[in-house]
Enzyme design. Sequence first.
Site, PDB file in Angstrom:
ATOM      1  N   LEU A   8      -2.471  25.472  25.360  1.00 37.43           N
ATOM      2  CA  LEU A   8      -1.812  26.629  24.752  1.00 37.43           C
ATOM      3  C   LEU A   8      -0.389  26.242  24.343  1.00 37.43           C
ATOM      4  CD1 LEU A   8      -2.752  29.487  24.178  1.00 37.43           C
ATOM      5  CD2 LEU A   8      -1.787  30.198  26.344  1.00 37.43           C
ATOM      6  N   HIS A   9      -0.282  25.419  23.294  1.00 37.73           N
ATOM      7  CA  HIS A   9       1.047  25.006  22.839  1.00 37.73           C
ATOM      8  C   HIS A   9       1.551  25.984  21.775  1.00 37.73           C
ATOM      9  CE1 HIS A   9       0.066  23.120  18.848  1.00 37.73           C
ATOM     10  NE2 HIS A   9      -1.119  23.356  19.353  1.00 37.73           N
ATOM     11  N   ALA A  10       2.544  25.571  21.008  1.00 36.59           N
ATOM     12  CA  ALA A  10       3.262  26.497  20.123  1.00 36.59           C
ATOM     13  C   ALA A  10       2.361  27.269  19.154  1.00 36.59           C
ATOM     14  CB  ALA A  10       4.340  25.740  19.345  1.00 36.59           C
TER      15      ALA A  10
END
Length: 94
Positions: free
Chosen positions: A17-19
């Site tokens: 769940l990155h940017a």
Amino acid sequence: MNGHSRGSVLLRHEVGLHARPSVKLTKLAKSFQSRIDLGLSAEGPWIDAKSIVKVMAAKAPKDTELHFRAEGDDAADAVAALVGLVERDFDDGD
């Protein structure tokens, strides 16, 4: 009419769940009236799914089970939409 809804889904995104996935998730969450929380386990701790700062800070890695809970008039729709977004890998193919 105040509904409650819960759901969970496996995060399969390569980098977790990155940017970019976080932005998509919070943007979708904000499109609903309900209060929506995101947890990395069924017991929480719970964070506001509409807060980009908190969602990114969760740093959920790949293969984490994401749990959503919502409270409000469109709670069921909100949970279904968020689970769907994660299942479609955040529509990253387009």
